[in-house]
Motif scaffolding. Structure first.
Motif, PDB file in Angstrom:
ATOM      1  N   ALA A 135       0.855  -1.132   0.008  1.00 48.78           N
ATOM      2  CA  ALA A 135      -0.394  -0.174  -0.125  1.00 48.78           C
ATOM      3  C   ALA A 135       0.662   1.295  -0.112  1.00 48.78           C
ATOM      4  N   ALA A 136       1.706   0.705   0.956  1.00 52.50           N
ATOM      5  CA  ALA A 136       3.185   2.711   0.735  1.00 52.50           C
ATOM      6  C   ALA A 136       3.313   2.420  -0.560  1.00 52.50           C
ATOM      7  N   ASN A 137       3.456   1.468  -1.011  1.00 53.86           N
ATOM      8  CA  ASN A 137       4.171   2.204  -2.204  1.00 53.86           C
ATOM      9  C   ASN A 137       3.249   2.377  -3.855  1.00 53.86           C
ATOM     10  N   GLN A 138       2.349   1.658  -3.293  1.00 53.15           N
ATOM     11  CA  GLN A 138       0.475   1.624  -4.605  1.00 53.15           C
ATOM     12  C   GLN A 138       0.913   3.472  -4.307  1.00 53.15           C
ATOM     13  N   ALA A 139       0.771   4.318  -3.362  1.00 50.08           N
ATOM     14  CA  ALA A 139       0.552   5.315  -2.920  1.00 50.08           C
ATOM     15  C   ALA A 139       1.477   6.184  -3.384  1.00 50.08           C
ATOM     16  N   LEU A 140       2.510   6.069  -3.374  1.00 46.95           N
ATOM     17  CA  LEU A 140       3.850   7.181  -4.169  1.00 46.95           C
ATOM     18  C   LEU A 140       3.435   7.591  -6.417  1.00 46.95           C
ATOM     19  N   ASP A 141       4.030   8.774  -5.936  1.00 46.15           N
ATOM     20  CA  ASP A 141       3.610   9.042  -6.968  1.00 46.15           C
ATOM     21  C   ASP A 141       4.294   8.682  -8.566  1.00 46.15           C
ATOM     22  N   ARG A 142       3.402   8.644  -8.898  1.00 48.29           N
ATOM     23  CA  ARG A 142       4.012   8.585 -10.626  1.00 48.29           C
ATOM     24  C   ARG A 142       4.859   8.929 -11.511  1.00 48.29           C
ATOM     25  N   PRO A 143       6.223   8.591 -11.780  1.00 48.26           N
ATOM     26  CA  PRO A 143       7.891   9.015 -12.342  1.00 48.26           C
ATOM     27  C   PRO A 143       7.104   9.297 -13.858  1.00 48.26           C
ATOM     28  N   ASP A 144       7.377  10.085 -13.581  1.00 47.54           N
ATOM     29  CA  ASP A 144       7.074   9.918 -15.488  1.00 47.54           C
ATOM     30  C   ASP A 144       8.048   9.492 -16.700  1.00 47.54           C
ATOM     31  N   ARG A 145       9.650   9.385 -16.136  1.00 45.44           N
ATOM     32  CA  ARG A 145      10.515   9.249 -17.275  1.00 45.44           C
ATOM     33  C   ARG A 145       9.925   6.802 -17.201  1.00 45.44           C
ATOM     34  N   PRO A 146       9.439   6.564 -17.884  1.00 48.04           N
ATOM     35  CA  PRO A 146       9.488   4.937 -18.509  1.00 48.04           C
ATOM     36  C   PRO A 146       9.816   4.087 -17.430  1.00 48.04           C
ATOM     37  N   HIS A 147      11.071   4.361 -17.669  1.00 49.41           N
ATOM     38  CA  HIS A 147      12.470   2.959 -16.699  1.00 49.41           C
ATOM     39  C   HIS A 147      11.692   3.670 -14.671  1.00 49.41           C
ATOM     40  N   LEU A 148      12.058   4.475 -14.907  1.00 43.00           N
ATOM     41  CA  LEU A 148      11.515   4.516 -13.561  1.00 43.00           C
ATOM     42  C   LEU A 148      10.400   4.391 -13.239  1.00 43.00           C
ATOM     43  N   ARG A 149       9.002   4.621 -13.749  1.00 39.72           N
ATOM     44  CA  ARG A 149       8.244   3.949 -13.673  1.00 39.72           C
ATOM     45  C   ARG A 149       8.083   2.604 -13.391  1.00 39.72           C
ATOM     46  N   LEU A 150       8.404   2.068 -14.391  1.00 42.96           N
ATOM     47  CA  LEU A 150       8.756   0.461 -14.737  1.00 42.96           C
ATOM     48  C   LEU A 150       9.475  -0.014 -13.269  1.00 42.96           C
ATOM     49  N   TRP A 151      10.461   0.570 -12.143  1.00 45.79           N
ATOM     50  CA  TRP A 151      10.677  -0.229 -11.162  1.00 45.79           C
ATOM     51  C   TRP A 151       9.874   0.441 -10.291  1.00 45.79           C
ATOM     52  N   GLN A 152       9.167   1.154 -10.057  1.00 41.39           N
ATOM     53  CA  GLN A 152       8.778   2.097  -9.164  1.00 41.39           C
ATOM     54  C   GLN A 152       7.344   0.803  -8.869  1.00 41.39           C
ATOM     55  N   ALA A 153       6.745   0.896 -10.208  1.00 42.59           N
ATOM     56  CA  ALA A 153       5.203  -0.179 -10.204  1.00 42.59           C
ATOM     57  C   ALA A 153       5.874  -1.249 -10.052  1.00 42.59           C
ATOM     58  N   LEU A 154       6.964  -2.249 -10.227  1.00 43.82           N
ATOM     59  CA  LEU A 154       7.420  -3.487 -10.141  1.00 43.82           C
ATOM     60  C   LEU A 154       7.933  -3.664  -8.638  1.00 43.82           C
ATOM     61  N   THR A 155       7.873  -2.817  -8.016  1.00 37.51           N
ATOM     62  CA  THR A 155       8.978  -2.654  -6.770  1.00 37.51           C
ATOM     63  C   THR A 155       7.183  -2.457  -6.265  1.00 37.51           C
ATOM     64  N   THR A 156       6.013  -2.192  -6.123  1.00 39.82           N
ATOM     65  CA  THR A 156       4.966  -1.569  -5.211  1.00 39.82           C
ATOM     66  C   THR A 156       4.075  -3.316  -5.716  1.00 39.82           C
ATOM     67  N   LEU A 157       4.052  -3.980  -6.738  1.00 36.94           N
ATOM     68  CA  LEU A 157       3.847  -5.768  -7.283  1.00 36.94           C
ATOM     69  C   LEU A 157       4.971  -6.491  -6.513  1.00 36.94           C
ATOM     70  N   ARG A 158       6.223  -6.335  -6.031  1.00 37.04           N
ATOM     71  CA  ARG A 158       6.598  -6.523  -4.713  1.00 37.04           C
ATOM     72  C   ARG A 158       6.317  -7.554  -4.195  1.00 37.04           C
ATOM     73  N   GLU A 159       6.248  -5.824  -3.472  1.00 38.92           N
ATOM     74  CA  GLU A 159       5.839  -5.995  -2.182  1.00 38.92           C
ATOM     75  C   GLU A 159       4.525  -6.355  -1.605  1.00 38.92           C
ATOM     76  N   HIS A 160       3.581  -6.140  -2.954  1.00 44.26           N
ATOM     77  CA  HIS A 160       2.445  -6.850  -2.068  1.00 44.26           C
ATOM     78  C   HIS A 160       2.687  -8.437  -2.320  1.00 44.26           C
ATOM     79  N   ARG A 161       3.607  -8.771  -2.939  1.00 43.05           N
ATOM     80  CA  ARG A 161       3.702 -10.162  -2.867  1.00 43.05           C
ATOM     81  C   ARG A 161       4.001 -10.572  -2.019  1.00 43.05           C
ATOM     82  N   GLY A 162       5.034  -9.452  -1.487  1.00 46.12           N
ATOM     83  CA  GLY A 162       5.925  -9.896   0.049  1.00 46.12           C
ATOM     84  C   GLY A 162       4.733 -10.123   1.119  1.00 46.12           C
TER      85      GLY A 162
END
Length: 296
Positions: A135-162
């Motif tokens: 939830a904490a990662n999902q609430a973060l702002d959406r990065p403008d640059r695609p590679h950072l948006r990808l990394w943050q989205a994957l981090t949200t998914l990873r912590e969700h799974r964890g």
């Protein structure tokens, strides 16, 4: 679809997420903030989405670390930096690390942008009730640059799974050290690396193994019994099931497309040797094995 897809996606996004732990850019970014040593950096950067929380909150959320390991880093880290600055630093580190690993052309490519948008859609669909890190990662702002948006989205998914994995462990009566001992016995991680990196002493580890033996899960030689193997498989299956909603929501075709886009990114990380063998995460699948240098 669903559970098997959740496992396949994890194998592809976990290495990309793990850049933050092992890339030299992360260590430098943390040092620039004044953070002292690997573990203070690790806990500050990973816990930053939670805000300036105290050590017991992080110990509970991360599950497997000895309280003393966390308490040596937090809340002292917040004397040197703030969670907001730590979040900015980790994104800056990921910017530099991903550019180095993948190259400027790949970072700026249409494929990277497509992967970022698909991953962000999946991350927004993650169900975060009782999942604090997700939830904490999902609430973060959406990065403008695609590679950072990808990394943050994957981090949200990873912590969700964890978060879901921890819930499954608790439901099966597996405390932090017992969970790690079961993982090590299953061949997913190195026992000594797990114990020492999470700062548990040998006595605590032996007590956990004895508890698993008393439950009929561990044999005298330290291997899993049939019951232990069944429980391990059950834990993994339930973890996959708990992580499936984002992929069901995204849809089979879009998830498969994202998997195709992530695979070369994951292989680059694994092929670079950035994620150590015997890693605590338990990356032991075909993607990991086929990305390792030949020993011949």
């Amino acid at each position: 679809m669903g559970d098997a897809l959740a496992r396949a996606m994890w194998e592809r996004y976990e290495p990309v997420h793990a850049i933050v732990y092992f890339a030299p850019e992360s260590r430098q970014a943390a040092a620039d903030l004044g953070l002292r040593g690997f573990w203070m950096s690790y806990f500050a950067l990973r816990a930053a989405p939670l805000g300036p929380v105290a050590a017991p909150v992080v110990t509970a959320s991360f599950h497997v670390f000895h309280p003393d390991r966390v308490a040596r880093a937090l809340p002292d880290a917040w004397q040197y930096t703030t969670p907001a600055d730590a979040l900015a630093a980790r994104l800056a580190a990921m910017d530099a690390a991903m550019r180095r690993l993948y190259g400027a052309d790949a970072v700026a490519s249409a494929a990277m942008a497509e992967a970022a948008d698909l991953a962000w859609e999946a991350a927004l669909a993650a169900d975060t009730a009782d999942r604090v890190l997700g939830a904490a990662n999902q609430a973060l702002d959406r990065p403008d640059r695609p590679h950072l948006r990808l990394w943050q989205a994957l981090t949200t998914l990873r912590e969700h799974r964890g978060d879901g994995h921890v819930a499954v462990l608790v439901a099966h009566g597996l405390g932090p050290v017992e969970a790690m001992a079961l993982k090590a016995a299953a061949g997913e991680s190195d026992a000594t690396l797990l114990r020492e990196s999470r700062k548990w002493d040998l006595t605590a580890w032996q007590e956990a193994e004895n508890a698993l033996r008393q439950r009929g899960l561990l044999a005298g030689d330290g291997s899993l019994t049939d019951a232990g193997a069944a429980l391990h498989a059950e834990v993994e299956a339930r973890t996959d099931a708990a992580a499936a909603l984002p992929w069901r929501t995204l849809g089979a075709a879009s998830a498969a497309r994202l998997a195709d886009l992530l695979e070369p990114l994951a292989r680059t990380v694994l092929g670079a040797g950035l994620v150590p063998s015997g890693n605590p995460v338990g990356l032991t699948g075909g993607l990991w094995e086929s990305s390792q240098p030949s020993s011949g």
